[in-house]
Design an enzyme around this catalytic site. Sequence first.
Site, PDB file in Angstrom:
ATOM      1  N   TRP A  71      -6.591   7.410  -9.357  1.00 51.25           N
ATOM      2  CA  TRP A  71      -5.282   6.857  -9.693  1.00 51.25           C
ATOM      3  C   TRP A  71      -4.996   5.559  -8.951  1.00 51.25           C
ATOM      4  CZ3 TRP A  71      -2.247   9.171 -13.412  1.00 51.25           C
ATOM      5  CH2 TRP A  71      -2.650  10.446 -13.828  1.00 51.25           C
ATOM      6  N   ARG A  96       0.377   8.624   5.435  1.00 42.46           N
ATOM      7  CA  ARG A  96      -0.085   9.370   4.260  1.00 42.46           C
ATOM      8  C   ARG A  96      -0.311  10.831   4.611  1.00 42.46           C
ATOM      9  NH1 ARG A  96      -1.657   7.865  -1.343  1.00 42.46           N
ATOM     10  NH2 ARG A  96      -2.785   9.679  -2.110  1.00 42.46           N
ATOM     11  N   ALA A 125       0.825  -1.196   0.000  1.00 40.32           N
ATOM     12  CA  ALA A 125       0.000   0.000   0.000  1.00 40.32           C
ATOM     13  C   ALA A 125       0.860   1.246   0.000  1.00 40.32           C
ATOM     14  CB  ALA A 125      -0.901   0.002   1.238  1.00 40.32           C
ATOM     15  N   ASP A 158       4.846   2.880 -10.444  1.00 42.88           N
ATOM     16  CA  ASP A 158       4.167   4.172 -10.566  1.00 42.88           C
ATOM     17  C   ASP A 158       5.010   5.153 -11.363  1.00 42.88           C
ATOM     18  OD1 ASP A 158       6.049   4.160  -8.542  1.00 42.88           O
ATOM     19  OD2 ASP A 158       5.000   5.654  -7.338  1.00 42.88           O
TER      20      ASP A 158
END
Length: 281
Positions: free
Chosen positions: A94, A200, A44, A69
């Site tokens: 995305w 995050r 993740a 990515d």
Amino acid sequence: MSSSSADAPVHPKLRVILVGIGCVTIIFYLGDDTKISLSLPRGATCSGKTTLAKHLRNILPNSVILHQDVRRTELPLGPQELIPIHPVYNVQDWDAPEGAIDWPRMVSSLHEIKRTGVIPAEHYSHDHLNEQKDVPIEKATVERWRKAFGEIQKQHQTEGETLVWVLVDGFLLYWDKDVIDAMDVRVFLRVPHDVLKQRRHERHGYHTAEGALWRDPPNYWEEIVWPAYVRAHTDMLEGGDLEHGRPTDKVPDMILVEGPERTMGEVVDVICERLVETVQG
């Protein structure tokens, strides 16, 4: 054998092993001319997969990182205009496993890398622009594994084989069956929801391929990122329990690493032990 044949240069075999870091996947392949090992980090967002891949690159001789990515117009993601629009929030999603990756292109690219041991020249990553938190490991751990893999490398060289490790850092490596089947070793780094969310939110943003700095809009993690992550991984863990479920048979022989319960050095040890088993098996 004629003298001309005896004097002809001997072309080493190429062996390619793909390691997936789901946080890690590995593809093992013995080609006709070369031997390459590909290591693929998988997990993740903010799970530590990129940090782990960089530690492995620092240990494994003749290794390189392939980021999933990369630019959407290049390997292996599709054109930006093909990224699906979220049906509720009307923004490009995305993280949607169905459309964020050009899966046939990715599979084709992995097969080509495995055949040649070379990452396409058009491959480009902007990962170096993003904020990276230093998670060091003990010097003794690095030196111990460098010595082990250095000896393995020399052994294969004496047997006429060139061993190449390609560490593939991706966020959706275990969605597509053909990608899963391409791997020789498959590792999944599991990190709880609350830890991922905190990491995050602590990030200042992500640099995009276009040079812009992306910052999550309000509720982007809760409404888009995490639901997409659950959708992409729910069938690889029993009961769809991403935090406590055991691996299903979707990802064969997957190594499940509980991220927060281990130091980075311990994670490196677990993965390197499997890599040794694979390359010597």
